[in-house]
Design an enzyme around this catalytic site. Structure first.
Site, PDB file in Angstrom:
ATOM      1  N   PRO A  17      70.731 -30.156 128.265  1.00 21.58           N
ATOM      2  CA  PRO A  17      71.748 -29.612 129.153  1.00 21.58           C
ATOM      3  C   PRO A  17      71.314 -28.378 129.950  1.00 21.58           C
ATOM      4  O   PRO A  17      70.576 -27.536 129.439  1.00 21.58           O
ATOM      5  CB  PRO A  17      72.902 -29.247 128.206  1.00 21.58           C
ATOM      6  CG  PRO A  17      72.358 -29.331 126.833  1.00 21.58           C
ATOM      7  CD  PRO A  17      71.181 -30.251 126.874  1.00 21.58           C
ATOM      8  N   ASN A  18      71.767 -28.360 131.176  1.00 22.28           N
ATOM      9  CA  ASN A  18      71.557 -27.252 132.122  1.00 22.28           C
ATOM     10  C   ASN A  18      70.139 -27.168 132.681  1.00 22.28           C
ATOM     11  O   ASN A  18      69.868 -26.328 133.544  1.00 22.28           O
ATOM     12  CB  ASN A  18      71.967 -25.902 131.504  1.00 22.28           C
ATOM     13  CG  ASN A  18      73.442 -25.862 131.201  1.00 22.28           C
ATOM     14  OD1 ASN A  18      74.238 -26.119 132.082  1.00 22.28           O
ATOM     15  ND2 ASN A  18      73.815 -25.578 129.961  1.00 22.28           N
ATOM     16  N   ARG A  25      68.700 -20.867 137.396  1.00 21.61           N
ATOM     17  CA  ARG A  25      68.869 -20.144 136.124  1.00 21.61           C
ATOM     18  C   ARG A  25      67.990 -18.896 136.147  1.00 21.61           C
ATOM     19  O   ARG A  25      67.224 -18.681 137.084  1.00 21.61           O
ATOM     20  CB  ARG A  25      68.504 -21.074 134.949  1.00 21.61           C
ATOM     21  CG  ARG A  25      69.433 -22.280 134.855  1.00 21.61           C
ATOM     22  CD  ARG A  25      69.191 -23.110 133.615  1.00 21.61           C
ATOM     23  NE  ARG A  25      69.680 -22.450 132.407  1.00 21.61           N
ATOM     24  CZ  ARG A  25      69.562 -22.973 131.189  1.00 21.61           C
ATOM     25  NH1 ARG A  25      68.993 -24.153 131.023  1.00 21.61           N
ATOM     26  NH2 ARG A  25      70.020 -22.324 130.133  1.00 21.61           N
ATOM     27  N   TYR A  30      63.101 -18.835 132.692  1.00 23.75           N
ATOM     28  CA  TYR A  30      62.845 -20.252 132.932  1.00 23.75           C
ATOM     29  C   TYR A  30      61.865 -20.547 134.064  1.00 23.75           C
ATOM     30  O   TYR A  30      61.570 -21.715 134.330  1.00 23.75           O
ATOM     31  CB  TYR A  30      64.178 -20.974 133.197  1.00 23.75           C
ATOM     32  CG  TYR A  30      65.140 -20.842 132.040  1.00 23.75           C
ATOM     33  CD1 TYR A  30      64.816 -21.347 130.784  1.00 23.75           C
ATOM     34  CD2 TYR A  30      66.364 -20.194 132.183  1.00 23.75           C
ATOM     35  CE1 TYR A  30      65.684 -21.221 129.710  1.00 23.75           C
ATOM     36  CE2 TYR A  30      67.243 -20.069 131.116  1.00 23.75           C
ATOM     37  CZ  TYR A  30      66.897 -20.579 129.878  1.00 23.75           C
ATOM     38  OH  TYR A  30      67.754 -20.453 128.817  1.00 23.75           O
ATOM     39  N   ASN A  81      63.101 -31.308 125.215  1.00 27.34           N
ATOM     40  CA  ASN A  81      63.654 -29.958 125.299  1.00 27.34           C
ATOM     41  C   ASN A  81      65.157 -30.095 125.050  1.00 27.34           C
ATOM     42  O   ASN A  81      65.914 -30.425 125.967  1.00 27.34           O
ATOM     43  CB  ASN A  81      63.385 -29.329 126.671  1.00 27.34           C
ATOM     44  CG  ASN A  81      63.871 -27.886 126.725  1.00 27.34           C
ATOM     45  OD1 ASN A  81      64.642 -27.441 125.872  1.00 27.34           O
ATOM     46  ND2 ASN A  81      63.439 -27.145 127.735  1.00 27.34           N
ATOM     47  N   ALA A  84      70.189 -25.929 124.665  1.00 32.42           N
ATOM     48  CA  ALA A  84      71.067 -25.224 123.712  1.00 32.42           C
ATOM     49  C   ALA A  84      71.314 -26.033 122.434  1.00 32.42           C
ATOM     50  O   ALA A  84      71.577 -25.448 121.373  1.00 32.42           O
ATOM     51  CB  ALA A  84      72.390 -24.875 124.387  1.00 32.42           C
ATOM     52  N   GLU A 105      58.808 -30.626 120.427  1.00 37.10           N
ATOM     53  CA  GLU A 105      59.929 -29.839 120.979  1.00 37.10           C
ATOM     54  C   GLU A 105      59.354 -28.788 121.921  1.00 37.10           C
ATOM     55  O   GLU A 105      58.415 -28.077 121.546  1.00 37.10           O
ATOM     56  CB  GLU A 105      60.669 -29.166 119.816  1.00 37.10           C
ATOM     57  CG  GLU A 105      61.786 -28.250 120.270  1.00 37.10           C
ATOM     58  CD  GLU A 105      62.477 -27.578 119.081  1.00 37.10           C
ATOM     59  OE1 GLU A 105      62.688 -28.231 118.036  1.00 37.10           O
ATOM     60  OE2 GLU A 105      62.784 -26.379 119.210  1.00 37.10           O
ATOM     61  N   HIS A 107      60.142 -25.603 124.894  1.00 39.26           N
ATOM     62  CA  HIS A 107      61.050 -24.652 125.534  1.00 39.26           C
ATOM     63  C   HIS A 107      60.292 -23.900 126.608  1.00 39.26           C
ATOM     64  O   HIS A 107      59.155 -23.478 126.382  1.00 39.26           O
ATOM     65  CB  HIS A 107      61.605 -23.653 124.508  1.00 39.26           C
ATOM     66  CG  HIS A 107      62.369 -24.342 123.423  1.00 39.26           C
ATOM     67  ND1 HIS A 107      63.634 -24.823 123.609  1.00 39.26           N
ATOM     68  CD2 HIS A 107      62.010 -24.660 122.159  1.00 39.26           C
ATOM     69  CE1 HIS A 107      64.033 -25.410 122.495  1.00 39.26           C
ATOM     70  NE2 HIS A 107      63.071 -25.329 121.596  1.00 39.26           N
ATOM     71  N   ARG A 114      64.632 -13.724 122.252  1.00 34.92           N
ATOM     72  CA  ARG A 114      65.868 -13.630 123.030  1.00 34.92           C
ATOM     73  C   ARG A 114      67.021 -13.317 122.074  1.00 34.92           C
ATOM     74  O   ARG A 114      66.828 -12.629 121.090  1.00 34.92           O
ATOM     75  CB  ARG A 114      66.077 -14.946 123.805  1.00 34.92           C
ATOM     76  CG  ARG A 114      64.925 -15.256 124.783  1.00 34.92           C
ATOM     77  CD  ARG A 114      65.158 -16.521 125.557  1.00 34.92           C
ATOM     78  NE  ARG A 114      66.363 -16.422 126.391  1.00 34.92           N
ATOM     79  CZ  ARG A 114      66.897 -17.462 127.040  1.00 34.92           C
ATOM     80  NH1 ARG A 114      66.314 -18.655 126.972  1.00 34.92           N
ATOM     81  NH2 ARG A 114      67.990 -17.308 127.776  1.00 34.92           N
TER      82      ARG A 114
HETATM   83  C1  DQA Z   1      65.606 -23.598 126.465  1.00 33.92           C
HETATM   84  C2  DQA Z   1      66.047 -22.437 125.551  1.00 33.92           C
HETATM   85  C3  DQA Z   1      67.461 -22.644 125.049  1.00 33.92           C
HETATM   86  O1  DQA Z   1      67.851 -21.566 124.194  1.00 33.92           O
HETATM   87  C4  DQA Z   1      68.430 -22.700 126.221  1.00 33.92           C
HETATM   88  O2  DQA Z   1      69.731 -22.964 125.759  1.00 33.92           O
HETATM   89  C5  DQA Z   1      68.015 -23.638 127.285  1.00 33.92           C
HETATM   90  C6  DQA Z   1      66.600 -23.822 127.594  1.00 33.92           C
HETATM   91  C7  DQA Z   1      64.232 -23.331 127.097  1.00 33.92           C
HETATM   92  O3  DQA Z   1      63.668 -24.281 127.634  1.00 33.92           O
HETATM   93  O4  DQA Z   1      63.750 -22.216 127.081  1.00 33.92           O
HETATM   94  O5  DQA Z   1      68.862 -24.200 127.983  1.00 33.92           O
HETATM   95  O6  DQA Z   1      65.507 -24.764 125.681  1.00 33.92           O
END
Ligand code: DQA
Length: 154
Positions: A17-18, A25, A30, A81, A84, A105, A107, A114
């Site tokens: 998500p997002n 962002r 990011y 990825n 959240a 996984e 990120h 953070r």
């Molecule tokens: C994320 C880190 C997560 O905490 C966050 O909610 C994201 C992106 C990252 O790629 O750094 O949406 O997975």
């Protein structure tokens, strides 16, 4: 899945998500790339390694789970990825656990430097590896990691 040394490796990439909002962002966390640019970069790198990529982005847990379940016998590995969901989705964790293929996984940001809630990954323990904090290079590194891992296994 049947192994054929000449056939391209198949890697499933799922952005959670997002991540469709990359570019809008926090750039410090990011990076500056949009998701389209990140995917283009990934496809280019994959092509050089003779890897076939299937790339998805979902904002819902259900779609992530459904795609992982459906693709479990159609790919050799997964780059995920969970965004959240990393921090609280036991449902995604259970899905990863039932996959017959390795999952890395990734990120973009350094989740360990953070907010406190981001320090916990409930999915990490069922993944082969976790890469974080390198912006788009986290994905590129995951691709190379899985390439080497699958080559050693074949
Ligand atoms: C994320 C880190 C997560 O905490 C966050 O909610 C994201 C992106 C990252 O790629 O750094 O949406 O997975």
């Amino acid at each position: 899945m049947a192994e054929n040394n000449d056939a391209p490796m198949k890697i499933l990439v799922i952005h959670g998500p997002n991540l469709n909002m990359l570019g809008h962002r926090d750039r410090a966390q990011y990076g500056t790339l949009t998701l389209d640019k990140l995917n283009t970069l990934l496809r280019k790198e994959a092509q050089a390694l003779n890897i076939e990529l299937s790339i998805y982005q979902f904002n819902s847990e259900e779609k992530i789970i459904r795609t992982l379940q459906r693709q479990r016998n159609k790919c050799n590995a997964v780059i995920l990825n969970p965004a959240a969901y990393t921090h609280y989705s036991y449902a995604i964790r259970d899905t990863i656990e039932l996959l017959p293929v390795p999952v890395v996984e990734v990120h973009l940001s350094n989740i360990y430097e953070r907010e406190d809630f981001r320090r916990i990954s409930v999915t990490k323990a069922v993944c082969l590896h976790q890469i974080y904090g390198k912006k788009e290079q986290s994905y590129i590194e995951a691709l190379h990691f899985l390439y080497e891992h699958l080559r050693k296994k074949s």
